[in-house]
Write a protein that holds these residues in place. Structure first.
Motif, mmCIF file in Angstrom:
data_model
loop_
_atom_site.group_PDB
_atom_site.id
_atom_site.type_symbol
_atom_site.label_atom_id
_atom_site.label_comp_id
_atom_site.label_asym_id
_atom_site.label_seq_id
_atom_site.Cartn_x
_atom_site.Cartn_y
_atom_site.Cartn_z
ATOM 1 N N VAL A 100 35.035 37.913 38.062
ATOM 2 C CA VAL A 100 34.812 39.260 37.524
ATOM 3 C C VAL A 100 35.783 39.590 36.384
ATOM 4 N N PRO A 101 37.095 39.558 36.644
ATOM 5 C CA PRO A 101 38.004 39.861 35.529
ATOM 6 C C PRO A 101 37.880 38.846 34.387
ATOM 7 N N PHE A 148 28.598 42.286 33.505
ATOM 8 C CA PHE A 148 28.168 40.896 33.588
ATOM 9 C C PHE A 148 28.944 40.127 34.664
ATOM 10 N N GLY A 149 30.250 40.367 34.711
ATOM 11 C CA GLY A 149 31.093 39.659 35.690
ATOM 12 C C GLY A 149 30.732 40.018 37.115
ATOM 13 N N VAL A 150 30.463 41.286 37.372
ATOM 14 C CA VAL A 150 30.132 41.729 38.715
ATOM 15 C C VAL A 150 28.801 41.115 39.150
ATOM 16 N N PHE A 151 27.842 41.102 38.219
ATOM 17 C CA PHE A 151 26.566 40.490 38.542
ATOM 18 C C PHE A 151 26.751 38.982 38.808
ATOM 19 N N GLY A 152 27.625 38.383 37.997
ATOM 20 C CA GLY A 152 27.932 36.952 38.206
ATOM 21 C C GLY A 152 28.475 36.722 39.608
ATOM 22 N N LEU A 153 29.366 37.600 40.038
ATOM 23 C CA LEU A 153 29.944 37.475 41.380
ATOM 24 C C LEU A 153 28.861 37.616 42.454
#
Ligand SMILES: Nc1ncnc2c1ncn2[C@@H]1O[C@H](COP(=O)(O)OP(=O)(O)O)[C@@H](O)[C@H]1O
Ligand SMILES: [Mg+2]
Length: 594
Positions: free
Chosen positions: A40-41, A295-300
């Motif tokens: 995320v980060p 984008f990062g949260v969705f990736g997670l």
């Protein structure tokens, strides 16, 4: 289920260790989730310098924490991230080590316990058990089946706990960050798990059959190794090879069948998983474009979802491991649950010295449905020799086997000094009895150890004395290491006569008042027989002897002779009396049938 609980019973003494290991597994699973969360980060801040947006409502301390990260410069965050990743991996490594170490420890300890229990049980079981069971099958219990249980305990239990914890962590993670999408995704899950369950069932059946085949293979191996001499003598090598290859081929076929199913399962679930994943991906992609989620949260989210596939797959494999182990543990328990047929009474007497007589009182016996002894009445006074004569298969060996209680009579009693032998402790009873049979069993150990078997306190001098008395000294002297020579499995490195003389030395050293000689010289040639007979004469001196002999000289000198025919005493008396009778004894005597 009950069977599974019984399987777990093996591991019960280690439940404390298991709890500790589970704790480590929990930590491991959490760290797995944390490692994944690093995405995320990395994606939202370090690489793109945007903001982290989580669509679900989250607790205040977390949103504060995320705000803090959102306000950091990418450079600073990168530094922090680098440090935390190194720390995470270090901790994960340590935790992983303890988790695996503890679980392996449990597995090994369980295997050690079961093996030891099985072996103790085998030693305690009565002789009839071994005549009913195939030797190879019993070996299979101790080697193959125990290993299946080990697998279930160390790998199966690890996966069951660890993968389940992973499922929990990843599931929570998805619901936590994107509740709505998680809900939709999880309704797709049964689609993937359906084939896993279906194939799992087939695999279970196959594994049962493969284990049965393995027992066959073991059995064949065992028999032909023990009987190598017979196989060669009858030119049966190719027959045995064919038989073995058939079993071997069957095992191969069944194994390949399971492997095919197992290998088919993997791509199938992966494909279904991919279809479901793409649906989520398209939907989530639209949300990212619309700016509702970073984008990062969705990736997670996607990462957590995909990470669920592996634990699920592993869990389905665990299921088959467990099924195999349950089947194996059932077979192990079958051995452990068998009760010995020859047992001691609660407070047995000790037979310390034999004083007067051995009496058979209306003794009946059968191995199964076929009656072998039908009402034997007999008295043998201390210090006398009883010869038992009769055609082969009339129950002579059976009759003498009842004295040390290898088997118990089905009806009637055997008394030593007026007390039923069932009232004596087995140990004290057998202590008073020496046995030399035609098939002497020696162990792959030194001459010395074989002579003093059962009498470990014997001094060198006593052993040598026994050997001299048994006419064994001459050949022992000629062996490369003398008394320390190792004689091979079952004494294969010795001749038949030499083996018998060792058995006699063994009996001399034990010095029992009661002696059983079951065709001790019948397998020997004339020359060997003469030497062994001399040794036997020494051994018989001053003892009460039951002798089953095929040689007239031994029989003639007996105080009493009984002729067994179809499980009853057909005639009895001394040599002269019986000859005068002109009955079965005289007939056998003229035929030289003993
Ligand atoms: N372990 C066993 N299980 C079943 N039957 C047996 C067993 N041992 C011997 N028998 C049977 O019992 C009968 C008597 O055997 P045995 O006492 O060995 O005879 P003998 O010593 O007089 O030749 C035989 O018919 C034999 O086949
Ligand atoms: Mg016999």
């Amino acid at each position: 289920m009950r069977d599974y609980l019984r399987l777990l019973k093996f591991a019960r003494p280690y439940s404390g260790t298991f709890l500790l290991a589970s704790l480590f597994m929990g930590l491991s699973a959490i760290f797995d989730g944390a490692t994944l969360a690093m995405i995320v980060p990395l994606a939202d801040k370090v690489l793109t310098n945007k903001k982290i947006i989580i669509p679900s409502k989250i607790p205040a301390f977390l949103s504060d924490f995320i705000d803090k990260i959102n306000n950091m410069t990418p450079e600073l965050l990168l530094k922090y991230m680098a440090i935390s990743i190194v720390a995470l991996f270090l901790i994960k490594g340590i935790v992983g080590f303890f988790q695996s170490y503890l679980m392996s420890k449990i597995g090994q300890a369980v295997v050690r316990d079961i093996r030891s229990k099985l072996y103790t049980q085998l030693q305690n079981l009565s002789l009839d058990y071994f005549t009913q069971k195939r030797g190879g099958e019993l070996m299979s219990r101790i080697t193959y089946d125990v290993r299946l249980v080990e697998n279930a305990v160390s790998y199966g239990a690890t996966d069951m706990v660890y993968q389940t914890l992973q499922v929990v962590v990843y599931t929570l993670l998805t619901f936590f960050i994107y509740f709505r999408m998680a809900l939709v995704s999880f309704t797709l899950l049964p689609l993937i798990s359906f084939p896993i369950i279906k194939v799992g069932r087939i695999l279970r059946k196959l594994s049962k059959r493969s284990q049965e085949k393995m027992a066959d293979i073991n059995s064949l191996l065992y028999e032909t190794i023990i009987g190598a001499r017979i196989v060669k003598a009858f030119n049966m090598e190719s027959y045995e090879i064919d038989k073995f290859n058939n079993a071997n081929r069957d095992y191969y076929k069944i194994s390949m069948k399971s492997i095919r199913r197992l290998l088919f399962l993997s791509p199938l679930t992966e494909f279904l998983g991919c279809v479901a994943g793409i649906l989520v991906f398209v939907w989530g992609g639209k949300e990212v474009i619309a700016g509702k989620v970073s984008f990062g949260v969705f990736g997670l989210f996607l990462g957590a979802l995909l990470s669920l596939i592996r634990p699920f797959k592993k869990l389905s494999q665990v299921n088959s491991l467990n099924q195999q182990a349950v089947a194996a543990s059932l077979r192990i328990y079958e051995v452990l649950d068998t009760k010995p047929t020859v047992v001691e009474i609660l407070r047995p007497d000790r037979l310390t010295d034999f004083r007067d007589s051995i009496v058979f009182e209306d003794v009946w016996f059968s191995y199964g449905s076929q009656p072998v002894l039908n009402g034997i009445n007999l008295e043998v006074k201390k210090g006398t020799v009883l010869a038992i004569v009769g055609r082969s298969g009339t129950g002579k060996s059976t009759l003498v086997d009842l004295i040390p209680r290898f088997y118990d009579p089905t009806k009637g009693r055997i008394l030593i000094d007026d007390i039923d032998i069932k009232d004596y402790s087995l140990k004290s009873l057998r202590q008073q009895i020496g046995i030399v049979t035609q098939e002497t069993i020696l162990f792959n150990d030194t001459i010395k150890a074989n002579i003093s078997y059962g009498y470990a306190r014997a001094s060198e001098k006593e052993i040598e004395e026994a050997a001299v008395q048994a006419h064994a000294f001459d050949f022992i002297k000629r062996l490369p290491d003398g008394y320390d020579t190792v004689i091979g499995d079952r004494g294969v490195k010795l001749s038949g006569g030499e083996r018998q003389r060792l058995a006699i030395a063994r009996a001399l050293l034990k010095n029992p008042p009661i002696l059983i000689l079951d065709e001790a010289t019948s397998q020997l040639d004339t020359e060997a027989e003469r030497v062994v007979q001399e040794a036997l004469d020494k051994l018989m001196e001053g003892r009460t002897v039951f002798v089953i002999a095929h040689r007239l000289s031994t029989v003639r000198l007996a105080h009493k002779i009984i002729i067994l025919e179809k499980g009853v005493i057909a005639e009895e008396g001394t040599h002269m009396q019986l000859l005068a009778k002109d009955g079965l004894y005289k007939h056998l005597y003229q035929l030289q049938e003993f």
